[in-house]
Every structure is written in C-alpha cells, then in structure tokens.
Design a protein around this motif. Structure first.
Motif, PDB file in Angstrom:
ATOM      1  N   PRO A  11       0.816  -1.228   0.000  1.00 34.19           N
ATOM      2  CA  PRO A  11       0.000   0.000   0.000  1.00 34.19           C
ATOM      3  C   PRO A  11       0.840   1.263   0.000  1.00 34.19           C
ATOM      4  CG  PRO A  11      -0.831  -1.598   1.591  1.00 34.19           C
ATOM      5  CD  PRO A  11       0.493  -2.109   1.114  1.00 34.19           C
ATOM      6  N   GLU A  12       2.077   1.168   0.463  1.00 36.29           N
ATOM      7  CA  GLU A  12       2.949   2.334   0.527  1.00 36.29           C
ATOM      8  C   GLU A  12       3.637   2.624  -0.809  1.00 36.29           C
ATOM      9  OE1 GLU A  12       5.657   1.573   3.674  1.00 36.29           O
ATOM     10  OE2 GLU A  12       4.122   1.596   5.249  1.00 36.29           O
ATOM     11  N   SER A  13       3.462   1.750  -1.787  1.00 37.93           N
ATOM     12  CA  SER A  13       4.083   1.963  -3.095  1.00 37.93           C
ATOM     13  C   SER A  13       3.457   3.169  -3.785  1.00 37.93           C
ATOM     14  CB  SER A  13       3.923   0.722  -3.974  1.00 37.93           C
ATOM     15  OG  SER A  13       4.545  -0.398  -3.379  1.00 37.93           O
ATOM     16  N   SER A  14       4.189   3.723  -4.731  1.00 36.05           N
ATOM     17  CA  SER A  14       3.720   4.917  -5.434  1.00 36.05           C
ATOM     18  C   SER A  14       2.534   4.590  -6.333  1.00 36.05           C
ATOM     19  CB  SER A  14       4.855   5.494  -6.279  1.00 36.05           C
ATOM     20  OG  SER A  14       5.153   4.611  -7.352  1.00 36.05           O
ATOM     21  N   PRO A  15       1.717   5.586  -6.652  1.00 37.62           N
ATOM     22  CA  PRO A  15       0.582   5.360  -7.557  1.00 37.62           C
ATOM     23  C   PRO A  15       1.019   4.789  -8.901  1.00 37.62           C
ATOM     24  CG  PRO A  15       0.359   7.476  -6.460  1.00 37.62           C
ATOM     25  CD  PRO A  15       1.718   6.962  -6.114  1.00 37.62           C
ATOM     26  N   LEU A  16       2.219   5.148  -9.349  1.00 35.97           N
ATOM     27  CA  LEU A  16       2.715   4.641 -10.622  1.00 35.97           C
ATOM     28  C   LEU A  16       2.905   3.120 -10.567  1.00 35.97           C
ATOM     29  CD1 LEU A  16       3.720   5.290 -13.458  1.00 35.97           C
ATOM     30  CD2 LEU A  16       6.010   5.636 -12.508  1.00 35.97           C
TER      31      LEU A  16
ATOM     32  N   HIS B 222       1.298   1.019  -8.557  1.00 31.16           N
ATOM     33  CA  HIS B 222      -0.038   0.425  -8.515  1.00 31.16           C
ATOM     34  C   HIS B 222      -0.673   0.425  -9.904  1.00 31.16           C
ATOM     35  CE1 HIS B 222      -0.796  -0.297  -4.211  1.00 31.16           C
ATOM     36  NE2 HIS B 222       0.017   0.728  -3.997  1.00 31.16           N
ATOM     37  N   ALA B 223      -0.474   1.513 -10.642  1.00 29.79           N
ATOM     38  CA  ALA B 223      -1.029   1.598 -11.999  1.00 29.79           C
ATOM     39  C   ALA B 223      -0.385   0.570 -12.912  1.00 29.79           C
ATOM     40  CB  ALA B 223      -0.834   3.007 -12.553  1.00 29.79           C
ATOM     41  N   ALA B 224       0.927   0.368 -12.760  1.00 32.41           N
ATOM     42  CA  ALA B 224       1.628  -0.613 -13.591  1.00 32.41           C
ATOM     43  C   ALA B 224       1.139  -2.025 -13.282  1.00 32.41           C
ATOM     44  CB  ALA B 224       3.129  -0.508 -13.356  1.00 32.41           C
ATOM     45  N   ALA B 225       0.935  -2.325 -11.994  1.00 36.95           N
ATOM     46  CA  ALA B 225       0.449  -3.651 -11.612  1.00 36.95           C
ATOM     47  C   ALA B 225      -0.951  -3.889 -12.163  1.00 36.95           C
ATOM     48  CB  ALA B 225       0.452  -3.793 -10.092  1.00 36.95           C
TER      49      ALA B 225
END
Length: 246
Positions: free
Chosen positions: A8-13, A15-18
């Motif tokens: 959850p602490e990962s960047s929005p980028l 999360h978008a890539a995943a």
C-alpha cells in the motif's frame, strides 16, 4: 485468484503498472481463447483465418509472457503458472514459425527452440518430483499430474524440434501438423487456466454442473479431428501421385 502483491505504501505509478499488467493478462487471455476458437471455424488458408491467427498469436504471447514473468513474484510463487506460461509462449511461437519460415531456414533460432523444449521437460520433471515428495502429492497447490502433463508435452515438442533440425526443416503434412498441434495445445492450456484454474469467476451453478470441463474436451476433440484430417489428406495425395506414375 492469485494477484501480484503491491505494498500500500508503493507509489501510484507502481499500482497503476500492476493494474495494467493484470488487465493486459486477462484481456489478452480472453482474446486469445476467443480468436483460437474462431480459427477452428473459418476456412483454413483464407485471409480471415490468417488475420485471426495473427490476433491469436499476438494475444497469446502477451498473455503467457505476462503470466510467466509475474508468477514468481506472487505472494505465494506459483511454479505451475511459471512453466505453463513459458510452455504456452514457446508453443505459440514455434507453431507460428512452422508456417512462416521456409523448410531450409534452420539455424540458431531452431536450436534455441530445442533448448527451450528440453528445459521445459526437465523443469516439469523436477517439479513433478517435488510434488511427489509432498504427502498430498501437490506443489504450490497444484497436483503432480499437472507437472507430468507439462513434461509429456515438452518431451513431444523436443522430439519435434530435434527432427526439424536433423531434417533441415519439415514440409507438407508434417509441417502443418507441427503448426496445428502446438497452436491447439496452447489454446488448451489457456482454456484450462480460465475454466478449471479460475472456476470462482463463474456462477456456482456452472461450477457444479461439470460444464467447465467441456471446453478442454472440445479442444482435444478438434485437435484429434484435424490431425486425422491432415494425415488422411496427405495419404490421399500420396496415393494419387502413385497412381499417376504407375
């Protein structure tokens, strides 16, 4: 359904890539199954059949490539998904090359295919051995029979690759059969990954009806039919040539 874990602490980028990988995998797999089914319907050799074939190849390569790359990084690594992805990618690519390359175009790429099929066979056998060491006969939640199937398919493919190299290519019915069985088995793996590997996406009534086994059985029946049709056609042509020269 196993998904790639992103903190959850990962960047929005990230999360978008995943999310993009997930949707690309699902979308390409769905398109691959649909186009593979359509390829059986339309007449072989026509422009429409060739177009559908290109869609099938592209979508299956994307689907299997993503699956093979993501499988080791799931919360619980799935070795069955890894080998299934590599095997499907290999089958589709080698099947496509069977009708694209000329018979005498045998070189380092074909040797690479042989090494790949041998690697799939050896890896499948090793994973099967690991599964058999488990009290339940399973590995990563998958039965040992799944890895045995990968080993059998890899062995058949390796024999075909070796034959291709020794004979400096294959022609006629043998070339068509190489293309046909590899494409169809790749479709079989993709269909099983959806209908049997992810039954929870279907209604409960469908899961309990046994209908999820139907696609796999239909695909295998079509494979046997077209292989028999190809062999019979080759036999008829040989017989006709002998009669003409008699």
């Amino acid at each position: 359904m196993a998904t790639l874990y992103i903190s959850p602490e990962s960047s929005p980028l990230v999360h978008a890539a995943a999310a993009a990988l997930l949707y690309a995998h699902i979308g390409a797999g769905s398109l691959g199954i649909a186009s593979g089914a359509a390829a059986f319907v339309f007449r072989k050799g026509t422009a429409l059949h060739r177009l559908i074939g290109k869609v099938f190849v592209a979508s299956m390569l994307i689907m299997s490539g993503i699956g093979a790359c993501v499988a080791p990084f799931l919360p619980t690594p799935e070795r069955a998904s890894l080998i299934a992805g590599v095997l499907t990618f290999y089958l589709v690519l080698s099947s496509w090359l069977a009708v694209k390359r000329k018979p005498d175009e045998v070189g380092s790429f074909e040797h690479g295919l042989l090494l790949t099929s041998l690697g799939i066979t050896g890896t499948g056998a090793y994973f099967f051995w690991l599964a058999m060491q488990s009290p339940r006969g399973m590995l990563d939640g998958q039965p040992g029979a799944a890895f045995a199937l990968f080993t059998i398919i890899g062995s058949l493919a390796a024999v075909g690759d070796l034959r291709l190299i020794i004979q400096r290519g294959v022609t006629g019915a043998t070339r068509l059969a190489r293309h046909l069985w590899r494409m169809t088995i790749a479709l079989f793996i993709a269909a099983n990954s959806l209908f049997l590997g992810q039954p929870q996406v279907f209604p409960k009534a469908v899961q309990k009806s046994g209908l999820l086994f139907v696609p796999a059985l239909v695909i295998l029946a079509l494979l046997l039919f077209w292989l028999g049709h190809t062999a019979w056609g080759a036999h008829r042509r040989q017989r006709a040539r002998r009669m003409q020269t008699a």
